[in-house]
Design an enzyme around this catalytic site. Structure first.
Site, PDB file in Angstrom:
ATOM      1  CG  HIS A 168      -1.740  -1.222   1.324  1.00 59.69           C
ATOM      2  ND1 HIS A 168      -2.865  -1.587   0.395  1.00 59.69           N
ATOM      3  CD2 HIS A 168      -1.722  -2.211   2.314  1.00 59.69           C
ATOM      4  CE1 HIS A 168      -3.424  -2.415   0.796  1.00 59.69           C
ATOM      5  NE2 HIS A 168      -2.825  -3.071   1.965  1.00 59.69           N
ATOM      6  CG  HIS A 191       2.716   5.041   6.016  1.00 61.63           C
ATOM      7  ND1 HIS A 191       2.256   4.853   7.463  1.00 61.63           N
ATOM      8  CD2 HIS A 191       1.843   5.790   5.483  1.00 61.63           C
ATOM      9  CE1 HIS A 191       1.262   5.279   7.479  1.00 61.63           C
ATOM     10  NE2 HIS A 191       0.763   6.114   6.460  1.00 61.63           N
ATOM     11  CG  HIS A 208      -0.335   8.301   2.103  1.00 65.58           C
ATOM     12  ND1 HIS A 208      -1.189   7.237   2.159  1.00 65.58           N
ATOM     13  CD2 HIS A 208      -0.139   8.550   3.611  1.00 65.58           C
ATOM     14  CE1 HIS A 208      -1.407   6.959   3.183  1.00 65.58           C
ATOM     15  NE2 HIS A 208      -0.789   7.425   4.077  1.00 65.58           N
ATOM     16  CD  GLU A 217      -3.830   9.695   3.098  1.00 65.31           C
ATOM     17  OE1 GLU A 217      -3.452   9.459   4.338  1.00 65.31           O
ATOM     18  OE2 GLU A 217      -4.471   8.805   2.476  1.00 65.31           O
ATOM     19  CG  HIS A 241       0.601   9.864   7.343  1.00 69.52           C
ATOM     20  ND1 HIS A 241      -0.550   9.333   6.797  1.00 69.52           N
ATOM     21  CD2 HIS A 241       0.425  11.322   7.260  1.00 69.52           C
ATOM     22  CE1 HIS A 241      -1.254  10.282   6.360  1.00 69.52           C
ATOM     23  NE2 HIS A 241      -0.762  11.375   6.796  1.00 69.52           N
ATOM     24  CB  THR A 274      -5.745   7.923   5.698  1.00 72.49           C
ATOM     25  OG1 THR A 274      -4.424   7.363   5.618  1.00 72.49           O
ATOM     26  CG2 THR A 274      -5.824   9.306   6.482  1.00 72.49           C
TER      27      THR A 274
END
Ligand SMILES: *[C@@H]1O[C@H](CO)[C@@H](O)[C@H](O)[C@H]1NC(C)=O
Ligand SMILES: *[C@@H]1O[C@H](CO)[C@@H](O)[C@H](O)[C@H]1NC(C)=O
Ligand SMILES: *[C@@H]1O[C@H](CO)[C@@H](O)[C@H](O)[C@H]1NC(C)=O
Ligand SMILES: *[C@@H]1O[C@H](CO)[C@@H](O)[C@H](O)[C@H]1NC(C)=O
Length: 355
Positions: free
Chosen positions: A94, A119, A121, A132, A145, A226
């Protein structure tokens, strides 16, 4: 004959059904993705919290922000990890995730929150707007995050994850700009974790270097993970200031990785792994900083008050003028009795025009 094959079919089906539980199911039980049939609209089917309250991310916009003087600067303890220690970098299917060793924790929240992993995004190379959280409707290029759990109350992040106030996440908004040597301590290893479940050990470094300038300025609200299972248990700290990474660094993040395993016949590039903003309902976002914008707002409201006053004065003048005119006209009417003659044709003309 047909009867026998039907029977064989039923036996086969039974065998398949029986085999199902022992097949290597993902840890979460279900697959979820950012696009296609298992995309975020389908998350609530398997993860009810994703369709529930207090979801993240959100749009941090003026109407919902409230300055709160009790939001003290956080302290990041144990974040300066020696290069002799090792981090594990993982492609979890992911995102790209850095597992953090025990010892990193935040001071400044009601409990101690220990770091577990960080991690990212991001978007894609043609549309590099994959943060996000958004600020006043604006997306940033990417978002980091750093996930912590309440280690005063719970023995692990898994146990803490569905408890109220169980998690605390620090969020860093990332913009395209100059080269960032600290982020490169992660990005330079992406080629070794291109595919799902690949891991690499990398030398320790100071996680605090990944934070923006003036980390005492932040947005604070209560929201959720999220990603599934979207537990609404996260104390969010979104830093007000952004960090920059270069165009090449961003491109590396957007093009190096895959959601899928190495030998998957249908490889999927790891792009656009961000969730859309969620309804904010009755919540409030507290901010630890006084906005310069407040001055603009103050100026604006002063302007509005002044123009209101001006309009009021003008209104009074108009009313006075009209009253005087009416009074004068009444007086003059008393002189000559010619009402009907003047008004009838005027009225007729108006009806004709509207027909
Ligand atoms: C999840 O995906 C894997 C391969 O991508 C598949 O083998 C597995 O059956 C899927 N699990 C579920 C619950 O859909
Ligand atoms: C300020 O934030 C604290 C928690 O950090 C909260 O308890 C308090 O109600 C907030 N103050 C205001 C005026 O909203
Ligand atoms: C981290 O520790 C090293 C060695 O102790 C030191 O040289 C470096 O300045 C520290 N970095 C930060 C950001 O505090
Ligand atoms: C948290 O999850 C565990 C295990 O799934 C469950 O037993 C427990 O009831 C959950 N707690 C809350 C507060 O939802």
């Amino acid at each position: 004959m047909p009867h026998r094959s039907l029977h064989a079919g039923a036996v086969l089906l039974l065998l398949i059904l029986k085999e199902q539980p022992s097949s290597p199911a993902p840890l979460n039980g279900f697959n979820w993705t950012y696009s296609g049939p298992d995309g975020e609209k389908s998350w609530p089917k398997n993860y009810p919290s994703c369709g529930g309250l207090m979801q993240s991310p959100i749009d941090l916009h003026g109407d919902i922000l409230q300055y709160n003087a009790s939001l003290v600067p956080l302290e990041f303890q144990g974040y300066n990890v020696s290069a002799n220690e090792q981090f594990t970098l993982i492609n979890d299917g992911h995102s790209v995730k850095l597992e953090l060793p025990a010892g990193l924790h935040i001071q400044g929240l009601p409990s101690r929150y220990s770091a577990k992993q960080l991690h990212l995004h991001w978007g894609n190379q043609n549309d590099p707007h994959g943060s996000e959280h958004i600020v006043g409707g604006k997306h940033f290029a990417a978002e980091l995050h750093i996930v912590h759990y309440n280690s005063d109350l719970y023995p692990s992040d898994i146990i803490a994850s569905n408890k109220s106030g169980g998690l605390a996440v620090l969020a860093v908004l990332i913009e395209m700009g100059s080269f960032n040597p600290s982020y490169d301590k992660i990005f330079s290893h992406l080629q070794h974790v291109k595919y799902k479940d690949q891991k690499v050990h990398i030398p320790g470094f100071s996680i605090e270097e990944l934070l923006p300038e003036r980390p005492a300025e932040y947005y604070r609200y209560h929201g959720s993970l999220t990603t599934p299972p979207c537990h609404p248990t996260v104390i969010w700290t979104v830093f007000r200031n952004t960090v920059q990474v270069s165009r090449q660094q961003l491109l590396a993040l957007e093009t190096a990785l895959y959601f899928t395993r190495e030998n998957d016949p249908a490889p999927r590039e790891m792009v656009n792994n961000f969730r859309g903003v969620q309804k904010f309902d009755e919540r409030r976002v507290y901010i630890s900083f006084q906005q310069e914008q407040d001055l603009t707002y103050a100026g604006l409201s002063l302007g509005i008050v002044l123009s209101g006053a001006l309009a009021g004065v003008l209104g009074v003048c108009v009313i006075l003028a009209v009253s005087i005119w009416l009074v004068r006209r009444k007086k003059s009417k008393k002189g000559g009795d010619n009402k009907g003659v003047i008004y009838k044709p005027a009225f007729k003309k108006e009806t004709e025009a509207h027909a």
